[in-house]
Design a protein around this motif. Sequence first.
Motif, mmCIF file in Angstrom:
data_model
loop_
_atom_site.group_PDB
_atom_site.id
_atom_site.type_symbol
_atom_site.label_atom_id
_atom_site.label_comp_id
_atom_site.label_asym_id
_atom_site.label_seq_id
_atom_site.Cartn_x
_atom_site.Cartn_y
_atom_site.Cartn_z
ATOM 1 N N ALA A 28 17.846 17.602 13.116
ATOM 2 C CA ALA A 28 17.532 16.417 11.756
ATOM 3 C C ALA A 28 17.382 17.028 11.193
ATOM 4 O O ALA A 28 16.420 18.532 10.762
ATOM 5 C CB ALA A 28 16.594 15.502 12.906
ATOM 6 N N LYS A 29 17.077 15.907 9.648
ATOM 7 C CA LYS A 29 15.708 16.506 9.109
ATOM 8 C C LYS A 29 14.616 16.518 8.674
ATOM 9 O O LYS A 29 13.728 15.736 9.436
ATOM 10 C CB LYS A 29 16.820 15.489 7.527
ATOM 11 N N THR A 30 14.034 17.512 7.837
ATOM 12 C CA THR A 30 12.101 17.291 8.659
ATOM 13 C C THR A 30 12.001 16.364 7.106
ATOM 14 O O THR A 30 13.497 16.128 5.536
ATOM 15 C CB THR A 30 11.511 18.834 7.837
ATOM 16 N N ARG A 31 10.525 16.142 6.415
ATOM 17 C CA ARG A 31 10.906 15.312 5.554
ATOM 18 C C ARG A 31 11.325 16.296 4.342
ATOM 19 O O ARG A 31 11.228 15.874 2.951
ATOM 20 C CB ARG A 31 9.104 15.350 4.974
ATOM 21 N N GLY A 32 10.930 17.931 3.676
ATOM 22 C CA GLY A 32 11.763 18.188 2.758
ATOM 23 C C GLY A 32 13.079 18.428 3.025
ATOM 24 O O GLY A 32 14.380 18.122 1.235
ATOM 25 N N GLU A 33 13.731 18.099 3.809
ATOM 26 C CA GLU A 33 15.055 17.540 3.507
ATOM 27 C C GLU A 33 16.151 16.283 3.410
ATOM 28 O O GLU A 33 17.425 16.050 2.662
ATOM 29 C CB GLU A 33 16.195 18.258 5.394
ATOM 30 N N VAL A 34 15.189 14.668 3.475
ATOM 31 C CA VAL A 34 15.350 13.509 3.657
ATOM 32 C C VAL A 34 15.530 13.464 2.000
ATOM 33 O O VAL A 34 14.593 13.720 1.004
ATOM 34 C CB VAL A 34 14.008 12.947 4.282
ATOM 35 N N ARG A 35 16.560 13.314 1.388
ATOM 36 C CA ARG A 35 16.745 13.006 -0.235
ATOM 37 C C ARG A 35 15.274 11.105 -0.543
ATOM 38 O O ARG A 35 15.357 9.821 0.552
ATOM 39 C CB ARG A 35 18.297 11.982 0.237
ATOM 40 N N GLY A 36 15.341 11.444 -1.891
ATOM 41 C CA GLY A 36 14.314 10.554 -1.506
ATOM 42 C C GLY A 36 12.649 10.821 -2.037
ATOM 43 O O GLY A 36 12.408 12.254 -2.548
ATOM 44 N N GLY A 37 12.481 9.909 -2.430
ATOM 45 C CA GLY A 37 10.465 10.670 -2.380
ATOM 46 C C GLY A 37 10.027 10.924 -3.541
ATOM 47 O O GLY A 37 8.587 11.743 -3.773
ATOM 48 N N GLY A 38 10.872 11.072 -4.417
ATOM 49 C CA GLY A 38 10.324 11.261 -6.365
ATOM 50 C C GLY A 38 9.126 11.421 -6.737
ATOM 51 O O GLY A 38 8.152 11.676 -7.225
ATOM 52 N N ARG A 39 8.719 10.079 -6.235
ATOM 53 C CA ARG A 39 7.839 9.461 -6.837
ATOM 54 C C ARG A 39 7.365 8.717 -5.281
ATOM 55 O O ARG A 39 7.601 8.546 -4.554
ATOM 56 C CB ARG A 39 8.176 8.286 -8.078
ATOM 57 N N LYS A 40 5.271 8.172 -6.644
ATOM 58 C CA LYS A 40 4.570 7.134 -5.428
ATOM 59 C C LYS A 40 5.276 6.255 -4.415
ATOM 60 O O LYS A 40 5.711 5.179 -5.800
ATOM 61 C CB LYS A 40 3.166 7.436 -5.643
ATOM 62 N N PRO A 41 4.990 5.787 -4.054
ATOM 63 C CA PRO A 41 6.075 4.508 -3.605
ATOM 64 C C PRO A 41 5.008 3.551 -3.805
ATOM 65 O O PRO A 41 5.903 1.848 -4.472
ATOM 66 C CB PRO A 41 6.913 4.175 -2.032
ATOM 67 N N PHE A 42 4.337 2.552 -3.659
ATOM 68 C CA PHE A 42 2.856 1.913 -4.616
ATOM 69 C C PHE A 42 1.821 2.904 -4.774
ATOM 70 O O PHE A 42 1.504 3.664 -5.384
ATOM 71 C CB PHE A 42 3.008 0.939 -3.343
ATOM 72 N N ARG A 43 1.119 1.766 -6.135
ATOM 73 C CA ARG A 43 -0.169 2.388 -6.735
ATOM 74 C C ARG A 43 -1.446 2.372 -5.196
ATOM 75 O O ARG A 43 -0.835 2.071 -4.182
ATOM 76 C CB ARG A 43 -0.495 0.711 -7.282
ATOM 77 N N GLN A 44 -1.804 3.334 -5.750
ATOM 78 C CA GLN A 44 -3.221 3.203 -4.856
ATOM 79 C C GLN A 44 -4.785 2.854 -3.947
ATOM 80 O O GLN A 44 -4.077 3.126 -2.688
ATOM 81 C CB GLN A 44 -3.901 4.571 -5.247
ATOM 82 N N LYS A 45 -4.917 1.909 -4.420
ATOM 83 C CA LYS A 45 -5.205 0.751 -4.509
ATOM 84 C C LYS A 45 -5.089 -0.387 -4.649
ATOM 85 O O LYS A 45 -3.915 -0.932 -5.674
ATOM 86 C CB LYS A 45 -6.325 0.863 -4.727
ATOM 87 N N GLY A 46 -5.609 -1.857 -3.888
ATOM 88 C CA GLY A 46 -5.133 -2.949 -4.269
ATOM 89 C C GLY A 46 -4.200 -4.000 -3.788
ATOM 90 O O GLY A 46 -4.234 -4.975 -3.565
ATOM 91 N N THR A 47 -3.160 -2.397 -2.928
ATOM 92 C CA THR A 47 -2.231 -2.920 -2.369
ATOM 93 C C THR A 47 -2.234 -3.790 -0.789
ATOM 94 O O THR A 47 -1.940 -4.278 -0.443
ATOM 95 C CB THR A 47 -0.909 -2.176 -2.130
ATOM 96 N N GLY A 48 -3.945 -3.125 -0.493
ATOM 97 C CA GLY A 48 -3.721 -3.758 1.238
ATOM 98 C C GLY A 48 -2.613 -2.208 2.111
ATOM 99 O O GLY A 48 -2.857 -2.845 3.451
ATOM 100 N N ARG A 49 -1.835 -1.863 1.900
ATOM 101 C CA ARG A 49 -1.484 -1.095 2.414
ATOM 102 C C ARG A 49 -1.858 0.581 2.638
ATOM 103 O O ARG A 49 -2.573 1.104 1.699
ATOM 104 C CB ARG A 49 0.067 -0.241 1.973
ATOM 105 N N HIS A 50 -1.174 1.285 4.073
ATOM 106 C CA HIS A 50 -2.525 3.266 3.463
ATOM 107 C C HIS A 50 -1.827 3.665 2.416
ATOM 108 O O HIS A 50 -0.649 3.746 1.899
ATOM 109 C CB HIS A 50 -2.116 3.070 5.524
ATOM 110 N N ARG A 51 -2.608 4.368 2.069
ATOM 111 C CA ARG A 51 -1.992 5.496 0.941
ATOM 112 C C ARG A 51 -0.992 5.999 1.198
ATOM 113 O O ARG A 51 -1.198 6.915 2.136
ATOM 114 C CB ARG A 51 -3.769 6.277 0.389
ATOM 115 N N GLN A 52 0.125 6.301 0.599
ATOM 116 C CA GLN A 52 0.859 6.747 0.949
ATOM 117 C C GLN A 52 1.489 7.769 -0.329
ATOM 118 O O GLN A 52 2.231 7.149 -1.077
ATOM 119 C CB GLN A 52 2.213 6.490 1.820
ATOM 120 N N GLY A 53 1.841 9.062 -0.789
ATOM 121 C CA GLY A 53 2.176 9.687 -1.480
ATOM 122 C C GLY A 53 3.798 9.882 -1.714
ATOM 123 O O GLY A 53 4.625 10.355 -3.035
ATOM 124 N N SER A 54 4.142 10.409 -0.595
ATOM 125 C CA SER A 54 6.269 10.372 -0.868
ATOM 126 C C SER A 54 6.878 8.742 0.282
ATOM 127 O O SER A 54 6.214 8.871 1.390
ATOM 128 C CB SER A 54 6.713 11.334 -0.347
#
Length: 207
Positions: free
Chosen positions: A51-77
């Motif tokens: 199975a693929k690790t996070r380093g082998e999965v395609r994508g993840g170039g940019r932060k999916p959504f901004r750090q604050k104000g969306t009500g989602r948990h902070r996520q970098g990839s």
Amino acid sequence: MAKVTMLNMAGAEAGQIELKDEIFAITPNEYAVHAVVKNYLANQRQGTQSAKTRGEVRGGGRKPFRQKGTGRHRQGSTTDPSQVGGGIAFAPKPRSYRYSVPKKVKRLALKSVLSAKVLDKEIIVLDELNLDAPKTKDMIKVLEAVKADKKALIVTAEKNDNVVKSAANIPGVKTTFVGAMNVYEIVNHNSFIVTKEAIEKIEEVYL
């Protein structure tokens, strides 16, 4: 020495054979049998899962959504294991499951299962097993004549192509020869059908 009645291919009695106690009448060692069966099954594993690790999965170039104000948990990839479509944490990779057990343990396990077959009266000794041609019908007649269970292991002294081919299409029936028989197959079949010649060779090899 234990005495077992021999049968011919028609199922009639053909005398008796004495089995050596050192091989066919020891106290079965469950630990040795378990260790060898476990080893056999492990060695059959292909070990190709991956199975693929996070380093082998395609994508993840940019932060999916901004750090604050969306009500989602902070996520970098998007490749993070917590994300849908992300990599797998501690992903399985191809590996070998092979390992070995000592020869003495293997020999003890084999003697244990052979002794257990005699003890449970699951051994059927044939004076001979000779087929003129590979015919499934003829093998079925022999098995019915000796009252073998549906799950039967047939052991000959050497590889016999006519016997192998005749039993190949019978569900639950497997053939082998003394040099290739193993503990797992003996345990996994209810009837242990062995020729007189094979018994002599087993005693010669394992005594």
